[in-house]
Design an enzyme around this catalytic site. Structure first.
Site, PDB file in Angstrom:
ATOM      1  NE  ARG A  46     -27.917  13.711  70.834  1.00  0.00           N
ATOM      2  CZ  ARG A  46     -28.269  12.424  70.711  1.00  0.00           C
ATOM      3  NH1 ARG A  46     -29.535  12.111  70.277  1.00  0.00           N
ATOM      4  NH2 ARG A  46     -27.240  11.420  70.969  1.00  0.00           N
ATOM      5  NE  ARG A  50     -34.393  10.885  66.813  1.00  0.00           N
ATOM      6  CZ  ARG A  50     -34.195   9.665  67.144  1.00  0.00           C
ATOM      7  NH1 ARG A  50     -34.407   8.562  66.679  1.00  0.00           N
ATOM      8  NH2 ARG A  50     -33.715   9.502  68.536  1.00  0.00           N
ATOM      9  NE  ARG A  59     -31.092  12.408  58.661  1.00  0.00           N
ATOM     10  CZ  ARG A  59     -31.342  11.551  59.603  1.00  0.00           C
ATOM     11  NH1 ARG A  59     -31.126  12.062  60.787  1.00  0.00           N
ATOM     12  NH2 ARG A  59     -31.336  10.287  59.620  1.00  0.00           N
ATOM     13  CG  ASP A  95     -23.506  10.988  66.631  1.00  0.00           C
ATOM     14  OD1 ASP A  95     -24.630  11.140  66.970  1.00  0.00           O
ATOM     15  OD2 ASP A  95     -22.854  10.033  66.807  1.00  0.00           O
ATOM     16  CE1 TYR A 170     -22.975   4.258  71.622  1.00  0.00           C
ATOM     17  CE2 TYR A 170     -21.701   6.310  72.019  1.00  0.00           C
ATOM     18  CZ  TYR A 170     -22.793   5.401  71.905  1.00  0.00           C
ATOM     19  OH  TYR A 170     -24.068   6.169  72.562  1.00  0.00           O
TER      20      TYR A 170
HETATM   21  O1  CP3 Z   1     -27.191  18.487  70.143  1.00  0.00           O
HETATM   22  C1  CP3 Z   1     -27.459  18.537  68.880  1.00  0.00           C
HETATM   23  O2  CP3 Z   1     -28.392  19.041  68.447  1.00  0.00           O
HETATM   24  C2  CP3 Z   1     -26.447  18.528  67.903  1.00  0.00           C
HETATM   25  C3  CP3 Z   1     -26.360  17.029  67.332  1.00  0.00           C
HETATM   26  C4  CP3 Z   1     -26.038  15.952  68.154  1.00  0.00           C
HETATM   27  C5  CP3 Z   1     -26.295  14.581  67.686  1.00  0.00           C
HETATM   28  N1  CP3 Z   1     -25.747  13.812  68.293  1.00  0.00           N
HETATM   29  C6  CP3 Z   1     -27.132  14.253  66.433  1.00  0.00           C
HETATM   30  C7  CP3 Z   1     -27.997  13.060  66.693  1.00  0.00           C
HETATM   31  C8  CP3 Z   1     -25.042  15.929  69.041  1.00  0.00           C
HETATM   32  C9  CP3 Z   1     -24.178  16.709  69.915  1.00  0.00           C
HETATM   33  C10 CP3 Z   1     -24.793  14.224  69.342  1.00  0.00           C
HETATM   34  C11 CP3 Z   1     -24.077  13.898  70.185  1.00  0.00           C
HETATM   35  C12 CP3 Z   1     -23.975  12.452  70.406  1.00  0.00           C
HETATM   36  N2  CP3 Z   1     -24.208  11.373  69.517  1.00  0.00           N
HETATM   37  C13 CP3 Z   1     -23.652  12.097  71.958  1.00  0.00           C
HETATM   38  C14 CP3 Z   1     -23.614  12.746  73.286  1.00  0.00           C
HETATM   39  C15 CP3 Z   1     -24.780  13.396  73.822  1.00  0.00           C
HETATM   40  C16 CP3 Z   1     -25.530  12.581  74.508  1.00  0.00           C
HETATM   41  O3  CP3 Z   1     -26.619  12.508  74.010  1.00  0.00           O
HETATM   42  O4  CP3 Z   1     -25.153  12.120  75.628  1.00  0.00           O
HETATM   43  C17 CP3 Z   1     -24.125  10.474  72.116  1.00  0.00           C
HETATM   44  C18 CP3 Z   1     -23.747   9.373  72.964  1.00  0.00           C
HETATM   45  C19 CP3 Z   1     -24.073   9.980  70.567  1.00  0.00           C
HETATM   46  C20 CP3 Z   1     -24.614   8.664  69.886  1.00  0.00           C
HETATM   47  C21 CP3 Z   1     -25.534   8.539  69.397  1.00  0.00           C
HETATM   48  N3  CP3 Z   1     -26.106   9.152  68.006  1.00  0.00           N
HETATM   49  C22 CP3 Z   1     -26.972   8.310  69.899  1.00  0.00           C
HETATM   50  C23 CP3 Z   1     -26.990   7.461  71.291  1.00  0.00           C
HETATM   51  C24 CP3 Z   1     -28.072   8.486  68.878  1.00  0.00           C
HETATM   52  C25 CP3 Z   1     -29.463   8.122  69.078  1.00  0.00           C
HETATM   53  C26 CP3 Z   1     -29.814   6.841  68.411  1.00  0.00           C
HETATM   54  C27 CP3 Z   1     -31.193   6.806  68.194  1.00  0.00           C
HETATM   55  O5  CP3 Z   1     -31.733   7.188  67.023  1.00  0.00           O
HETATM   56  O6  CP3 Z   1     -32.163   7.029  69.100  1.00  0.00           O
HETATM   57  C28 CP3 Z   1     -27.325   8.814  67.774  1.00  0.00           C
HETATM   58  C29 CP3 Z   1     -28.092   9.436  66.770  1.00  0.00           C
HETATM   59  C30 CP3 Z   1     -28.244  10.845  66.601  1.00  0.00           C
HETATM   60  N4  CP3 Z   1     -27.241  11.795  66.698  1.00  0.00           N
HETATM   61  C31 CP3 Z   1     -29.707  11.572  66.109  1.00  0.00           C
HETATM   62  C32 CP3 Z   1     -29.276  12.854  66.201  1.00  0.00           C
HETATM   63  C33 CP3 Z   1     -30.078  14.105  65.659  1.00  0.00           C
HETATM   64  C34 CP3 Z   1     -30.823  10.739  65.880  1.00  0.00           C
HETATM   65  C35 CP3 Z   1     -30.585  10.227  64.323  1.00  0.00           C
HETATM   66  C36 CP3 Z   1     -31.805  10.599  63.527  1.00  0.00           C
HETATM   67  O7  CP3 Z   1     -32.381  11.637  63.453  1.00  0.00           O
HETATM   68  O8  CP3 Z   1     -32.138   9.479  62.538  1.00  0.00           O
END
Ligand code: CP3
Length: 368
Positions: A46, A50, A59, A95, A170
């Site tokens: 990640r 953010r 974004r 994602d 999910y």
């Molecule tokens: O690692 C990176 O920087 C690359 C991008 C990446 C994202 N999601 C971007 C994202 C990666 C590798 C993921 C994987 C992901 N997504 C996982 C596996 C990794 C982990 O954390 O265990 C999972 C479970 C998800 C599902 C998911 N997507 C969640 C739980 C969330 C968070 C929700 C929130 O807003 O708190 C997301 C959204 C997400 N994925 C964001 C980003 C940058 C945030 C969205 C935003 O910025 O509006």
């Protein structure tokens, strides 16, 4: 250009050891292969997201899934942490639900919540709704990876996907879940349906990772973030065959495979059997203990507690030094957090951590 792309996908390393250069010879890829490194490589799960003001800016008016489908935005967001922190690898901005959406499942990523599925998957008919995918279904990912590989030069790009269990959670729950109760109800109550769902998700995931590898990523990570909710026996019975199908299905590519989960102390041995080259470890298990569970044939990745980044610098420094030292006893160590960067993290602290990992590990390499 074409020749260079071929050379950087790991093909060179696979075909003969003669002429390695570029990302295939980077500290990150070398550590994944358990080869000697000039310093311990470091990147953060990640890292693209953010915690960075430049990410929030870009974004501001674009939805999460929309941004994942715009190669120009994907490339820019992926590069931001590389420029800022000097990490040893980039991770594709995307994602885990992107391929599932491409497979025809109606879903959204809701800020502050995570993926939300319009019609949860509960029946055999629902499983059939998950179409198989090919390159054309995710052409924006193919394009983004190609842009990035050209842009990144010697810095490797990590592709990724969600593992069948985490994706299934999910889809079955309809959104994030603390207990995974509906998911487990299907697993225990309708094992045939469960296996059909995971087999289909494994197919989609394998295709999605192959698109990324064909486009030039230097490594892939399979995120099974929620696998730690399972006992080892249930993991072996209900999950391991499907994650193995994905990871071993990529063996012919020669591209290093990383397998990661959270709360997986009891599963590390089993996860190590799924076919990855590197096993991700969360902060609960010291790396030397993890290595004993995983065995000497795999590298490890981890494992700074992401909340330690909120502590005073001397605390962070001591923890980084401890982890680098413990990583020296493992056959290959990629420094990372034990889970993703939290949004409130001060990006300057991440930059300092990268510099410290490099400094401490380089000095040790000289002494050793
Ligand atoms: O690692 C990176 O920087 C690359 C991008 C990446 C994202 N999601 C971007 C994202 C990666 C590798 C993921 C994987 C992901 N997504 C996982 C596996 C990794 C982990 O954390 O265990 C999972 C479970 C998800 C599902 C998911 N997507 C969640 C739980 C969330 C968070 C929700 C929130 O807003 O708190 C997301 C959204 C997400 N994925 C964001 C980003 C940058 C945030 C969205 C935003 O910025 O509006």
């Amino acid at each position: 250009m074409v020749a260079m792309t071929t050379d950087t996908t790991g093909t060179a390393a696979r075909d003969g050891e003669s002429r390695r250069s570029g990302p295939a010879d980077s500290p990150f890829v070398r550590a994944c292969r358990r080869e000697s490194v000039p310093h311990t490589p470091v990147w953060f799960m990640r890292q693209a997201g953010r915690s960075l003001p430049e990410y929030r800016e870009i974004r501001a008016n674009v939805g999460m899934l929309d941004s994942c489908r715009r190669p120009d935005l994907v490339a820019e967001i992926t590069l931001q942490p590389v420029r800022r922190h000097g990490v040893d690898a980039a991770i594709l901005f995307s994602d885990i639900v992107v391929p599932v959406a491409a497979a025809g499942i109606d879903l959204d990523i809701v800020a502050g919540t995570g993926p939300v599925v319009a019609e949860p998957v509960r029946t055999a008919g629902d499983v059939e709704r998950i179409r198989r995918i090919d390159r054309a279904d995710v052409s924006y990912v193919d394009e983004a990876v190609r842009l990035l590989v050209a842009e990144l030069g010697d810095t490797p790009l990590i592709g990724f996907a969600g593992a069948p269990f985490t994706l299934a959670s999910y889809l079955v729950e309809g959104g994030p879940s603390r207990t995974h109760a509906k998911t487990k109800a299907m697993m225990y109550g309708q094992p045939e349906l469960w296996h059909a769902l995971c087999a289909r998700l494994a197919e989609v995931t394998l295709s999605f990772l192959r698109v990324q590898i064909d486009a030039g990523v230097s490594a892939v990570q399979l995120f099974d973030s929620w696998a730690g909710a399972l006992s080892e026996a249930d993991y072996r019975r209900f999950v391991l065959p499907h994650s193995t199908a994905v990871l071993s299905g990529l063996a012919d590519t020669g591209v290093p495979r990383i397998h990661f989960g959270v709360g997986t102390a009891e599963l590390l041995g089993a996860m190590g059997e799924a076919g990855a080259d590197v096993v991700g470890v969360d902060w609960r298990t010291p790396l030397d203990v993890a290595t004993r569970r995983i065995g000497p044939d795999r590298a490890v990745q981890g494992n700074l507690d992401p909340t330690v980044l909120f502590a005073p610098w001397p605390v962070i420094e001591a923890e980084v030094r401890r982890i680098v030292a413990q990583g020296r006893d493992t056959p290959g160590h990629v420094f990372n957090l034990g889970h993703g960067v939290l949004p409130e993290t001060d990006p300057e602290v991440l930059t300092r951590v990268v510099a410290l990992v490099h400094e401490v590990s380089a000095r040790r390499a000289e002494q050793g």
